[in-house]
Enzyme design. Structure first.
Site, PDB file in Angstrom:
ATOM      1  CG  HIS A   1      -1.784  -1.174   1.617  1.00  0.00           C
ATOM      2  ND1 HIS A   1      -2.504  -1.415   0.805  1.00  0.00           N
ATOM      3  CD2 HIS A   1      -0.864  -2.166   2.375  1.00  0.00           C
ATOM      4  CE1 HIS A   1      -3.083  -2.636   1.610  1.00  0.00           C
ATOM      5  NE2 HIS A   1      -2.335  -3.487   2.405  1.00  0.00           N
TER       6      HIS A   1
ATOM      7  CB  SER B   1      14.187  20.926 -13.711  1.00  0.00           C
ATOM      8  OG  SER B   1      13.237  22.207 -13.742  1.00  0.00           O
TER       9      SER B   1
END
Length: 420
Positions: A95, A225
């Site tokens: 999870h 970036s």
């Protein structure tokens, strides 16, 4: 005719197709121009699908033969990675919440297992392909039966010879004008399944990159970036995920096409197939090349992994602490309550104060646990929490993975350099 097999006037063929609006007949006329003595019999008894469908089946088979060695190389590179890190403990996640420890190599084996399933699926899909063969306009072989003046055995022998000439062991015994379009479903289904495997693998790598535990290759001068110079975006894995999603959607095309074929055939399959079949193989090809590049340059950061384990392991060790205390003469229920209180105090430090997990320090400071204070280090050894993960890796690689790669040993060389 045989002497002019490679003598193709593509310019003339293009002009003929513009005039005739029929690709096969354009090439029939062009071939006839090169072979005037044979012009009268070229394409005799055949239909366009005798050319197109049989060619497609050859291309599909050959496409699989191009993809399979690439897939095998990816599996081989990941197998080497799994073997190298078979013993390195790492935090498992269920999870996407911290769970029991596994090892870096064992997690990689989960990826490899999926890819080995894909390897078998691609091999099966390739080996299940048959040739359309010599079937005529609606699949009845009526034109060829007429050519051979009612001799059924000659029609069957021609079908067998043409099939063998194309390198197939079997032909489909019954067809309409085309081979069943369910064949395309089977082909693209296994490629879509491969796309799902690669998407899962590359998603895991992207998540691990965020945790700074594992990263894909990052070039010395690579820019992550334009705005944030510190970033190391996992763009190779992101590209694989992006293309894998496209690959997974392409199976919808043959599903729709097969469902709407009328009787022996309708032509609304043609344009769609020319796009989706080629795109599926091309997409699978580039994501396998990209994944090979990733797998050849994966970077592991053991210290980061160790730090994360230290943050979570104390709570995971509580059961071991309880068992050690009981062996030392303690009461299981009393010990459980002590640990419950201390663990909640430590959790409050982590969640409310942003501090480190000090559960073990609290255990050391509590005289109740003095019988096992000297055992705490061994009780917290990460390798004692990974179960049989290292042994599973070794057995899996030896008994399942390496044998599956034997047919591809001659193609294992070479690294992938990408210009992305």
């Amino acid at each position: 005719m045989e002497a002019n097999l490679d003598n193709i006037d593509f310019t003339m063929a293009a002009e003929e197709e513009k005039k005739l609006r029929h690709d096969v007949m354009a090439h029939v006329h062009t071939f006839a121009h090169c072979c005037p003595k044979a012009a009268a019999i070229i394409h005799l008894g055949a239909t366009s699908c005798y050319v197109g469908d049989n060619t497609d089946l050859i291309v599909l088979r050959d496409g699989f033969n191009l993809l399979l060695p690439k897939l095998a190389r990816v599996i081989s590179r990941l197998a080497d990675f799994a073997e190298k890190y078979a013993d390195l403990p790492t935090l498992g996640f269920t999870h996407y919440q911290p769970a029991q420890l596994t090892t870096v190599g064992k997690r990689c084996c989960l990826w490899i297992q999926d890819l080995c399933m894909d390897l078998r699926n691609l091999e099966r899909a390739r080996d299940d392909l048959r040739f359309r063969g010599v079937k005529g306009t609606t699949g009845t072989q009526a034109s060829f039966l007429q050519l051979f003046e009612g001799d059924h055995s000659k029609v069957e022998e021609l079908d067998r010879l043409v099939t063998a000439k194309a390198g197939f062991k079997r032909a489909y015994m019954v067809t309409g004008q085309t081979y069943s379009r369910k064949v395309d479903i089977e082909v693209l289904s296994v490629l879509a399944s491969l796309g799902a495997s690669i998407h899962k693998i590359c998603t895991d790598i992207r998540l691990l990159a965020n945790l700074k535990e594992i990263e894909e290759p990052f070039e010395k001068d690579q820019i992550g970036s334009s705005a944030m110079p510190y970033k190391r975006n996992p763009m190779r894995s992101e590209r694989c995920c992006s293309l894998a999603r496209h690959l997974m959607t392409l199976v919808l095309d043959p599903l729709q096409t097969a469902s709407v074929q009328w009787f022996e055939r309708t032509l609304d399959d043609s344009a769609n197939r020319r796009v989706c079949l080629a795109e599926a193989f091309l997409t699978a090809d580039i994501i396998l090349s990209t994944l090979q590049n990733i797998s050849e340059g994966l970077v592991v950061y053991p210290k980061v992994i160790e730090r994360r384990i230290r943050q979570e392991l104390p709570f995971m060790a509580t059961e071991n602490i309880i068992m050690a205390m009981v062996k030392a003469g303690g009461n299981r229920q009393d010990c459980h309550e002590k640990i419950r209180v201390l663990s909640q105090q430590a959790a409050a430090v982590v969640k409310q104060e942003g501090g480190d997990n000090d559960f073990i320090d609290r255990v050391r400071a509590d005289s109740y646990f003095s019988p096992i204070h000297e055992q705490l280090e061994s009780l917290l050894d990460p390798s004692s929490f990974t179960g049989r993960a290292p042994q599973q890796v070794a057995k899996f690689l030896k008994e399942e993975v390496r044998p599956a790669l034997i047919p591809y040993q001659s193609t294992m060389g070479g690294k992938i350099e990408l210009a992305l």
